[in-house]
Scaffold this active site. Sequence first.
Site, PDB file in Angstrom:
ATOM      1  N   ARG A 123       0.882  -1.184   0.000  1.00 42.48           N
ATOM      2  CA  ARG A 123       0.000   0.000   0.000  1.00 42.48           C
ATOM      3  C   ARG A 123       0.904   1.212   0.000  1.00 42.48           C
ATOM      4  O   ARG A 123       1.661   1.424   0.965  1.00 42.48           O
ATOM      5  CB  ARG A 123      -0.913  -0.017   1.218  1.00 42.48           C
TER       6      ARG A 123
ATOM      7  N   HIS B 149      -6.914   0.628  -6.801  1.00 42.21           N
ATOM      8  CA  HIS B 149      -7.135  -0.265  -5.647  1.00 42.21           C
ATOM      9  C   HIS B 149      -7.766  -1.554  -6.204  1.00 42.21           C
ATOM     10  O   HIS B 149      -8.941  -1.840  -5.973  1.00 42.21           O
ATOM     11  CB  HIS B 149      -8.052   0.425  -4.642  1.00 42.21           C
TER      12      HIS B 149
ATOM     13  N   GLN C 196      -9.750  -4.052  -4.011  1.00 38.86           N
ATOM     14  CA  GLN C 196     -11.092  -3.564  -3.688  1.00 38.86           C
ATOM     15  C   GLN C 196     -12.045  -3.868  -4.845  1.00 38.86           C
ATOM     16  O   GLN C 196     -13.173  -4.333  -4.627  1.00 38.86           O
ATOM     17  CB  GLN C 196     -11.031  -2.049  -3.429  1.00 38.86           C
TER      18      GLN C 196
ATOM     19  N   ASP D  28     -17.317   6.896  -2.087  1.00 38.76           N
ATOM     20  CA  ASP D  28     -16.070   6.774  -1.321  1.00 38.76           C
ATOM     21  C   ASP D  28     -15.772   8.159  -0.737  1.00 38.76           C
ATOM     22  O   ASP D  28     -16.390   9.151  -1.140  1.00 38.76           O
ATOM     23  CB  ASP D  28     -14.932   6.291  -2.260  1.00 38.76           C
TER      24      ASP D  28
ATOM     25  N   CYS E 258     -16.441   1.517  -0.044  1.00 35.89           N
ATOM     26  CA  CYS E 258     -15.289   0.657   0.238  1.00 35.89           C
ATOM     27  C   CYS E 258     -14.853   0.738   1.699  1.00 35.89           C
ATOM     28  O   CYS E 258     -14.168  -0.158   2.173  1.00 35.89           O
ATOM     29  CB  CYS E 258     -14.135   1.014  -0.691  1.00 35.89           C
TER      30      CYS E 258
ATOM     31  N   ARG F  99     -13.609  -8.823   0.754  1.00 38.76           N
ATOM     32  CA  ARG F  99     -12.185  -8.538   0.585  1.00 38.76           C
ATOM     33  C   ARG F  99     -11.390  -9.802   0.910  1.00 38.76           C
ATOM     34  O   ARG F  99     -10.422 -10.153   0.227  1.00 38.76           O
ATOM     35  CB  ARG F  99     -11.739  -7.385   1.504  1.00 38.76           C
TER      36      ARG F  99
HETATM   37  N1   CP Z   1     -11.331  -0.414   1.824  1.00 35.46           N
HETATM   38  C1   CP Z   1     -10.079  -0.481   2.326  1.00 35.46           C
HETATM   39  O1   CP Z   1      -9.112  -0.674   1.595  1.00 35.46           O
HETATM   40  O2   CP Z   1     -10.006  -0.311   3.673  1.00 35.46           O
HETATM   41  P1   CP Z   1      -8.653  -0.111   4.510  1.00 35.46           P
HETATM   42  O3   CP Z   1      -8.097   1.238   4.114  1.00 35.46           O
HETATM   43  O4   CP Z   1      -9.076  -0.150   5.945  1.00 35.46           O
HETATM   44  O5   CP Z   1      -7.707  -1.201   4.155  1.00 35.46           O
HETATM   45  N1  NVA Z   2      -9.965   6.453  -1.822  1.00 34.65           N
HETATM   46  C1  NVA Z   2      -9.635   6.046  -0.477  1.00 34.65           C
HETATM   47  C2  NVA Z   2      -9.851   4.578  -0.323  1.00 34.65           C
HETATM   48  C3  NVA Z   2      -9.531   4.017   1.036  1.00 34.65           C
HETATM   49  C4  NVA Z   2      -9.716   2.524   1.100  1.00 34.65           C
HETATM   50  C5  NVA Z   2      -8.195   6.415  -0.169  1.00 34.65           C
HETATM   51  O1  NVA Z   2      -7.340   6.244  -1.036  1.00 34.65           O
HETATM   52  O2  NVA Z   2      -7.931   6.900   0.937  1.00 34.65           O
END
Ligand code: CP
Ligand code: NVA
Length: 311
Positions: A108, A135, A138, A230, A269, A297
């Site tokens: 990440r 992502h 997701q 989101d 999400c 997930r």
């Molecule tokens: N939706 C998602 O990726 O959640 P987290 O940021 O908690 O991993």
């Molecule tokens: N768009 C959001 C998604 C989090 C799972 C972010 O990148 O923070």
Amino acid sequence: MGSGLRGRHLLSMEDLSREEILEILDMASELKREQHVRRPHRILPGRTLALIFEKPSLRTRVTFEVAMRQLGGDTVYLTQQDIGLGVRETVADVARNLSRWIDGIAARVFAHRTVEALAQAAEVPVINALSDREHPCQALADLLTIREKLGTFQGAVVAWVGDGNNVCHSLLLGAAKVGLSLHVATPEGYEPDQAILEAARQHAARTGARLLLTHQPEEAVRGAQVVYTDVWTSMGQEAEQEKRRRAFAGFQVNQALLAHSPEALVMHCLPAHRGEEITGEVLDGPRSVVLDQAENRLHAQKALLALVLGG
Ligand code: CP
Ligand code: NVA
């Protein structure tokens, strides 16, 4: 017979064909059934996945960790503070070292180029666990959820209301590939990336998915079976929070907006900001499937890991 996914990176939904997405979803459904009756499926014994996280996470971290344990493998969780990716040593050096000890990397990152640099140097598969651009994990869980709820992608319409962000990008590509129609409503200046839109349009032309881009949330949700939103400010954009609150003011998913699609399910999400992009009433209401999405997930990533690291 091994899967064609074995040993492959997943940085973008562009890395998967329609058939590969469906292969992952089918396996996810099977593993979900097995998990619900507690039938063990230890198909990755002795395999270890490194989790490199530059940003916080609940769902992604827990589902990758639990996925590997349920598959009979293990994980090593590494924060930026632990390893100083690109600071203490280069991204390539981290990838090369990890490749000697572990079987895969889920990362990440802030900048998408970081996950690309990891993949370039790694000798093991690299999975994008969220970047500023995409992502994909997701999107796989979202497609699994949509298929479970609607039974099919053909003829179904999902409305995306809010920011044309990383989650939107992966959903756009995934939906277009599987023939799921997507209506995207964003404020002006917050549309999805042009190159991603263009790629999605090309897939849609082949699969029959209809892609609509609008600045009117009501237009997007009309005729939709799913309304998806989101956060307005993604991780890494905190400095823009006030500006974004103003820009997205008319884009809240609330009862008034859902009156335009009275049957639609609601997806998010997570994490959510009640009172901003979605009201608490809607997020916690009877049309919300956000916890099914969160559960999926786990199942989607288990399938992905089994196919990529297995064999
Ligand atoms: N939706 C998602 O990726 O959640 P987290 O940021 O908690 O991993
Ligand atoms: N768009 C959001 C998604 C989090 C799972 C972010 O990148 O923070």
